[in-house]
Each structure stands twice: as C-alpha cells, then as structure tokens.
Design a protein around this motif. Structure first.
Motif: not given
Length: 88
Positions: A46-69
């Motif tokens: 996944y490109r970073e933009v795809e990861v961000n878009e996927a996470i954004r479907t459930v929560h707006d703070d995608f940077p935090a969730l991406r970092r935790y993942l």
C-alpha cells in the motif's frame, strides 16, 4: 459495521466510526488487530496515501493510527518509506 466488531472493540465505535483511540496499549491492541485485519489485505503493498485513506474511513486521526499500526508491528513500512504492508 459495529455488529461485526469484536466485543472489546465495539465499545470504541459509534455509528461505524471510531470515537476515541485508547491511550493504554492493552486497550488499543485489540483495536489495532481489528483495523489491520479489516482494512489491509495480506501480501499487498500500500502507498502511504492508500493507508491514510483506509484508516480515514474509521477515524480522522490517521497519522496516529498509522503510527500505532507500524510501531506495534501490524503494518511494516518499506525501508525507503515508499510502501506499507500488513505484517500479521
């Protein structure tokens, strides 16, 4: 969405959206397991933009969730930072 959620995770969602990211790892880990399993296919890059878009479907703070993942080892990041992959 909440009907398919594991019980430990369901209480964190309302109307299909994650309301809050738990601060404590013990409470956050089941959420991260769920997100990794439901948002990302195994074996796919996944490109970073795809990861961000996927996470954004459930929560707006995608940077935090991406970092935790990534920090928890559920997503791995290519050494050059060009892509992510589900690690579990």
């Amino acid at each position: 969405m909440t009907s398919a959620l594991p019980p430990k995770v369901a209480s964190l969602f309302r109307d299909g959206r994650l309301e809050v990211i738990p601060r404590k790892a013990a409470r956050r880990d089941p959420l991260l397991d769920h997100l990794a399993a439901t948002l990302f296919e195994p074996g796919r890059d996944y490109r970073e933009v795809e990861v961000n878009e996927a996470i954004r479907t459930v929560h707006d703070d995608f940077p935090a969730l991406r970092r935790y993942l990534v920090e928890s080892g559920r997503l791995s990041r290519a050494k050059d930072g060009s892509s992510y992959r589900r690690a579990i």
